[in-house]
Write a protein that holds these residues in place. Structure first.
Motif, PDB file in Angstrom:
ATOM      1  N   SER B  90       0.844  -1.185   0.000  1.00 42.27           N
ATOM      2  CA  SER B  90       0.000   0.000   0.000  1.00 42.27           C
ATOM      3  C   SER B  90       0.882   1.238   0.000  1.00 42.27           C
ATOM      4  O   SER B  90       1.915   1.265   0.659  1.00 42.27           O
ATOM      5  N   VAL B  91       0.453   2.218  -0.760  1.00 40.85           N
ATOM      6  CA  VAL B  91       1.257   3.428  -0.887  1.00 40.85           C
ATOM      7  C   VAL B  91       0.395   4.626  -0.508  1.00 40.85           C
ATOM      8  O   VAL B  91      -0.746   4.743  -0.956  1.00 40.85           O
ATOM      9  N   ASN B  92       0.893   5.478   0.327  1.00 36.72           N
ATOM     10  CA  ASN B  92       0.178   6.719   0.619  1.00 36.72           C
ATOM     11  C   ASN B  92       1.161   7.843   0.834  1.00 36.72           C
ATOM     12  O   ASN B  92       2.372   7.636   0.763  1.00 36.72           O
ATOM     13  N   VAL B  94       2.227   9.417   3.319  1.00 42.32           N
ATOM     14  CA  VAL B  94       3.138   9.397   4.456  1.00 42.32           C
ATOM     15  C   VAL B  94       4.276   8.409   4.245  1.00 42.32           C
ATOM     16  O   VAL B  94       5.330   8.528   4.845  1.00 42.32           O
ATOM     17  N   PHE B  97       3.724   0.817   2.711  1.00 44.55           N
ATOM     18  CA  PHE B  97       3.728  -0.407   3.490  1.00 44.55           C
ATOM     19  C   PHE B  97       4.207  -1.537   2.602  1.00 44.55           C
ATOM     20  O   PHE B  97       3.928  -1.554   1.400  1.00 44.55           O
ATOM     21  N   PRO B 104       4.890  -7.389   8.357  1.00 43.93           N
ATOM     22  CA  PRO B 104       4.475  -6.131   7.739  1.00 43.93           C
ATOM     23  C   PRO B 104       5.415  -5.006   8.176  1.00 43.93           C
ATOM     24  O   PRO B 104       5.744  -4.900   9.354  1.00 43.93           O
ATOM     25  N   LEU B 105       5.814  -4.207   7.239  1.00 44.93           N
ATOM     26  CA  LEU B 105       6.713  -3.118   7.607  1.00 44.93           C
ATOM     27  C   LEU B 105       6.279  -1.825   6.929  1.00 44.93           C
ATOM     28  O   LEU B 105       5.549  -1.831   5.937  1.00 44.93           O
ATOM     29  N   PHE B 106       6.766  -0.768   7.517  1.00 41.78           N
ATOM     30  CA  PHE B 106       6.384   0.543   7.028  1.00 41.78           C
ATOM     31  C   PHE B 106       7.637   1.366   6.757  1.00 41.78           C
ATOM     32  O   PHE B 106       8.557   1.394   7.564  1.00 41.78           O
ATOM     33  N   SER B 108       8.518   5.137   6.067  1.00 44.71           N
ATOM     34  CA  SER B 108       7.932   6.475   6.025  1.00 44.71           C
ATOM     35  C   SER B 108       8.680   7.336   5.024  1.00 44.71           C
ATOM     36  O   SER B 108       9.818   7.041   4.646  1.00 44.71           O
ATOM     37  N   VAL B 137       2.157  -0.300  -5.574  1.00 51.12           N
ATOM     38  CA  VAL B 137       1.713  -1.566  -5.000  1.00 51.12           C
ATOM     39  C   VAL B 137       2.218  -2.719  -5.866  1.00 51.12           C
ATOM     40  O   VAL B 137       2.051  -2.714  -7.084  1.00 51.12           O
ATOM     41  N   TYR B 156       5.961  -6.254  13.835  1.00 49.42           N
ATOM     42  CA  TYR B 156       5.910  -5.143  12.902  1.00 49.42           C
ATOM     43  C   TYR B 156       7.286  -4.522  12.824  1.00 49.42           C
ATOM     44  O   TYR B 156       8.066  -4.634  13.763  1.00 49.42           O
ATOM     45  N   ALA B 157       7.543  -3.857  11.732  1.00 50.94           N
ATOM     46  CA  ALA B 157       8.864  -3.271  11.598  1.00 50.94           C
ATOM     47  C   ALA B 157       8.786  -1.921  10.910  1.00 50.94           C
ATOM     48  O   ALA B 157       7.867  -1.632  10.157  1.00 50.94           O
ATOM     49  N   ILE B 158       9.752  -1.111  11.209  1.00 56.80           N
ATOM     50  CA  ILE B 158       9.963   0.131  10.487  1.00 56.80           C
ATOM     51  C   ILE B 158      11.220  -0.074   9.661  1.00 56.80           C
ATOM     52  O   ILE B 158      12.195  -0.649  10.135  1.00 56.80           O
TER      53      ILE B 158
END
Lengths: 855, 172
Positions: B90-92, B94, B97, B104-106, B108, B137, B156-158
């Motif tokens: 997913s792309v937004n 901010v 993902f 799952p990781l993010f 920023s 995506v 979860y991870a950054i």
């Protein structure tokens, strides 16, 4: 990022700062002491002999940093005495933790949930705003949010766009899971095949909905013209979807509506991410600033905070009676009973596609003998009654208060129930069956009445339940374009003026500086949709003063009802009482006999229109011509009118008199304030009425008649009030048969000759004449025209009118005691017989006395 | 990082399964219970083999038999600083993902090189530097984990792509 640290409230003040352990420019780590301080406190000490005393103790303590960063500036000095909490140091934080994902900082990767003795506050609190469409785990801080939003606004301004938040259900599509739709789709012979053949469908397999509804097909009907609408609007707006459906549902709909994902992209938010079950909020997507956002939704009540940005859309109700499959857990839609005319249109005429035809039809219908009207009005009842609506009681409870703290599960469960009901009960199928049935009956009726007009009207052999004739989107597109234009006109104006100012200011300065300033200035001068739209809307009904009748439950505060709020937003003024300032009376089509209607009828300038006028005006954003929407004054009132015109001019005066006595009497015991208005009424009406059919002599005698009328009134109950509306009644196209009936009734009165000649007695006589006529009409009502109406009315007819269409219903509402509508026709059913007797008696007496006088 | 790890687990078996192939059943149950789970510190990717299935012990009261099973499993424990490959979900505005297998990781936007910008007008929305890097995506990306956190049943991870050789994987 600069941040100020404060000492915190938990220290034992006063404290003395004994040492600063770090200098400006030093790096500090979390939990690292940066400051030493000392404080004194009393310690209770005891000795083995049981004595207690307090000793002063001085303690030296470290103050540990709650954050990482570098010290910028100390604001206190060594040796200072601090009396209470204060911000004592500026630090530059290494990471502001402004984006957090699942409790981790999105920028430095630190665990934000970690707490220690040193931490002043929970770090997770620093980023609380959830502004991403499809994620709930990601939160950002206020600064980050406003930064993102600023970026967004810049981009939109550059592209000359606005944001548009689009609701799905009943706004741009209508969904149902009724299996009947599938059957109709497959069956080319079905009368509804034409309408449903382009209905899209999908299955939600992986959704949480269990049981019967788990593998059902969702049937999606797009609002007519949707594709064009969206592609046009997408040029001016950036589109977002905001729905109360689940995510999977929303994605599926988006796939149908927007297969290439050009319009909505990923900007879809569903109830899974909404965070609130009953309301939607723009703050979820635009946490800082909503001035460039427009909403289109069929429900205004779910947007409690964003009304100025909302364009309320007429709900798209394609699958009749289904409603919104995703709002079963929402408070009941507080909607005015507006569907009546719309349904009437839908269920009777097949070819009606545009508004004008519809209204034309409305005219013909109402001016007919009532046969068609009766049939028409039965139809709208049908979906209401057996549609899968929630029971009246439940509805009341729901409207009563916010009972919806239901959890998500509950929400899903409720929806499941709702869906299952739809699957098992198949309301559409029943409705079609009923429609077919009604049709047969209708055909019979038409034959019976032999009315050429009606026969012509109903020659369609097979009626279809579903009509694809919605035109709302064309208006909507117009409004959105208009709004966009208004917004950017404002913006350009502001830009020009801002430019002018600055250019003058910075003429010698170099260009680059100007452009930078421009950028920042840009956003400040951006107009607010929340101001622009209300301004546009307010033009619509500006100058209209509206009173509503029969549309709002009496106990409800009218100013809080949906319709009133909306009307207000369109610039209308809402009044609760009919008075001279009122310009429009909006009456329910089903209740045209309320007191307000009668009162309003006295003023010629008040246009008595049905609710569709208001709705259409609000939907089109322009004041509709009232003529097609004028409410037909009730049949009885028509009779009265004929009576006046043809034979008894003097009775106008009389009716006025009596009404005067009555209204003031009634109002007097209900609401004292209203008396003023009544007085006003009279001032406004009396002269006209007299001029119409009176010789001036009446005025002299008027007083007596008033008294007599009062006396009569106490005998008769409040029946007289019915005459109120006659004096100023709108001229209505009345049917010949009614007229003839009416005149028949008037003629038998011997008084007639006397009326015209003998002015002195006219008041008396006409009162009696009226009574007589009412009595007559009652009896004739039973034996004359055979309409479905009459059958209805006989059972519960409270007024002695020949056809009291909806009076039963009317009363049910009117009787609620608190309201401002008086319940004049309520006490009648009881006194009917008595009344008739009395009247006969009276008349005889009067005549005798007259004869005596004359002789 | 992946590890071969010796673990032990209590497996219970319903009395109706008591019989000759009990050991297979126990192994089967173990696989079903354990594979693909997250203990909070690592993911159990797969069970290589089981050994040492103890004698069953009937649990008083319920009648279930309890076996203590030793097994060897491949586990994956994401470490801070580890470089992993992931697929964008997913792309937004901010950030984006991505999933690195079960994690799952993010990433920023602060941890994306400044030349790669979010383009909301593209369909689908993407991060791009208008050259070879397009993150949308489904894109495969190589990221470096800079923080992990475990919750019950998940991690979860950054992550960051603001370093050399990170970001969009070409030709994959």
């Amino acid at each position: 990022m600069g941040k100020q640290l404060s000492l915190g409230t938990k220290l034992k003040y006063p404290i003395t700062i004994s040492k600063l352990l770090k200098r400006p420019g030093d790096e500090i780590k979390r939990k690292e002491p940066i400051l030493q301080y000392k404080f004194t406190w009393m310690q209770e000490v005891g000795d083995p002999f049981g004595d207690h005393w307090e000793e002063e103790q001085t303690t030296i303590a470290d103050w540990d940093s709650p954050a990482d960063g570098t010290i910028k500036e100390w604001k206190i000095k060594e040796g200072a005495v601090v009396q209470n909490d204060l911000k004592f140091v500026d630090i530059e934080e290494t990471c502001p933790h402004s984006v957090q994902f699942q409790g981790m900082c999105g920028m430095c990767g630190k665990d934000m949930t970690e707490m220690s003795w040193a931490s002043a506050s929970d770090d997770t609190d620093r980023a609380k705003i959830n502004m991403i469409h499809d994620q709930t785990a990601l939160r950002v801080s206020e600064e980050e949010a406003s930064r993102a939003e600023e970026e967004l606004q810049r981009r939109l301004l550059k592209n000359r766009k606005l944001s548009l938040v689009v609701d799905l259900d009943q706004t741009i599509i209508h969904a149902c899971i009724e299996p009947t739709v599938g059957d109709w789709q497959d069956d080319p012979n079905s009368p509804n095949h034409e309408a449903v053949k382009d209905v899209a469908k999908f299955q939600l397999k992986d959704e949480g909905v269990r049981g019967l509804a788990s593998a059902c097909w969702y049937y999606i009907k797009m609002r007519p013209g949707l594709k064009e609408f969206l592609s046009k609007v997408a040029e001016l707006y950036e589109l977002h979807v905001y729905t109360m459906g689940t995510r999977a549902y929303a994605m599926n709909i988006a796939k149908i509506v927007d297969p290439d994902r050009k319009l909505f992209g990923d900007r879809i938010i569903s109830r899974d991410e909404n965070g609130n079950i009953t309301t939607k909020s723009l703050a979820r997507l635009f946490p800082v600033d909503t001035k460039m956002v427009v909403i289109i939704d069929d429900r205004a009540d779910v947007w409690p905070k964003n009304r100025p940005n909302l364009i309320k859309v007429v709900p798209y109700d394609f699958f009749l009676g289904i409603g919104d499959i995703n709002s079963s857990f929402l408070p009941k839609r507080e909607e005015l009973p507006k569907m009546t005319p719309a349904l009437k249109k839908k269920s009777t005429t097949k070819t009606d596609t545009d508004e004008t035809e519809a209204t034309k039809k409305g005219e013909t219908t109402t001016s007919d003998t009532g046969a068609t009207k009766a049939v028409d009005q039965e139809n709208p009842e049908a979906p209401e009654a057996d549609g899968s609506r929630i029971s009246a009681l439940e509805e009341l409870v729901r409207m009563g208060g916010g009972d919806d703290q239901a959890l998500r599960l509950e929400q899903a469960a409720e929806q499941e129930k709702f869906l299952e009901k739809q699957l098992t009960e198949r309301p559409l199928l029943h409705m079609q069956e009923k429609l077919d049935q009604e049709e047969d009956e209708e055909a019979a009726v038409t034959e019976e009445t032999k009315n050429g007009d009606t026969a012509h009207e109903h020659t369609h052999h097979k009626h279809n339940l579903l009509k694809d004739d919605d035109v709302e989107l064309t208006y909507l597109e117009k409004h959105l374009t208009q709004l966009h234009k208004a917004f950017y006109d404002d913006y350009d104006r502001a830009l020009v003026s801002a430019h002018g100012g600055r250019v003058a200011q910075l003429k010698p300065g170099h260009n680059k500086k100007v452009s930078i300033k421009d950028e920042s200035a840009d956003l400040r001068i951006v107009p607010d949709i929340g101001n622009v739209m209300p301004r546009l809307k307010a033009k619509t009904l500006a100058g209209c003063t509206i009173v509503m009748s029969g549309l709002v439950p009496l106990q409800a505060d009218i100013m809080r009802t949906e319709i009133a709020i909306q009307a207000l937003s369109f610039g209308a003024e809402i009044q609760t009482k009919v008075n001279r300032k009122v310009t429009h009376l909006v009456a329910s089509t089903s209740r045209t006999r309320t007191t307000k209607v009668r009162q309003a009828a006295k003023y010629e300038h008040i246009k008595i229109v049905n609710q569709q006028w208001l709705l259409n005006s609000m939907s089109k954003w322009e004041k509709e011509d009232e003529t097609p929407y004028l409410v037909q004054i009730h049949e009885q009132d028509k009779i009265r009118e004929d009576g006046f015109n043809s034979s008894a001019p003097s009775s106008i005066h009389d009716s006025d008199d009596s009404s005067e006595g009555f209204v003031s009497e009634e109002e007097g015991d209900s609401i004292p304030a209203s008396q003023e208005e009544v007085a006003e009424d009279l001032e406004g009406v009396m002269p006209e009425a007299i001029e119409e059919g009176h010789s001036p002599v009446d005025d002299i005698k008027g007083f007596d008649w008033g008294e007599i009328d009062d006396e009569l009134a106490s005998f008769m109950g409040s029946d007289d009030d019915e005459s109120d509306n006659e004096s100023g009644a709108e001229s209505v196209a009345s049917d010949v048969s009614i007229r003839s009936r009416a005149s028949n009734r008037v003629i038998p009165q011997k008084r007639k000759v006397g009326d015209t000649t003998d002015d002195e007695n006219s008041g008396d006589e006409s009162t009696l004449a009226k009574k007589q006529r009412i009595a007559n009409s009652r009896s004739t009502g039973l034996k004359t025209v055979k309409t479905p109406n009459s059958m209805q009315s006989e059972s519960s007819l409270p007024t002695p009118g020949p056809t009291g269409d909806e009076d039963g219903e009317d009363d049910a509402v009117d009787q609620i005691p608190t309201g401002d509508d008086d319940d004049d026709d309520d006490d009648d059913p009881f006194g009917d017989d008595l009344e008739a007797d009395l009247m006969a008696e009276f008349e005889r007496e009067e005549e005798e006395s007259k004869v005596g006088d004359g002789g | 990082m992946f590890f071969l790890y010796n673990l032990e687990r209590q497996v219970t078996l319903h009395p109706s399964y008591f019989g000759r192939n009990m050991h297979e059943l126990v192994t089967g149950k173990l696989l079903k219970d354990v594979e693909g789970t997250c203990t909070g510190r690592y993911f159990i990717i797969t069970i290589m083999d089981t050994f040492n299935i103890s004698e069953g012990r009937i649990l008083p009261g319920s009648g279930l038999a309890e076996f203590t099973v030793g097994y060897r499993a491949v586990v994956w424990r994401p470490f801070k600083g580890e470089t992993v490959d992931a697929i964008v979900t997913s792309v937004n505005k901010v950030g984006f993902f991505a999933d690195a297998g079960p994690l799952p990781l993010f990433v920023s936007s602060h941890l994306i090189p400044p030349d790669i910008k979010f383009d909301p007008n593209a369909t689908p929305p993407q991060f791009t530097n208008n050259e070879d890097s397009v993150i949308e995506v489904g894109t495969h990306v190589r990221v470096k984990l800079i923080g992990t956190r475990a919750e019950v049943g998940g991690m979860y991870a950054i992550a960051s792509i603001k370093e050399d050789y990170l970001g969009c994987l070409q030709g994959s």
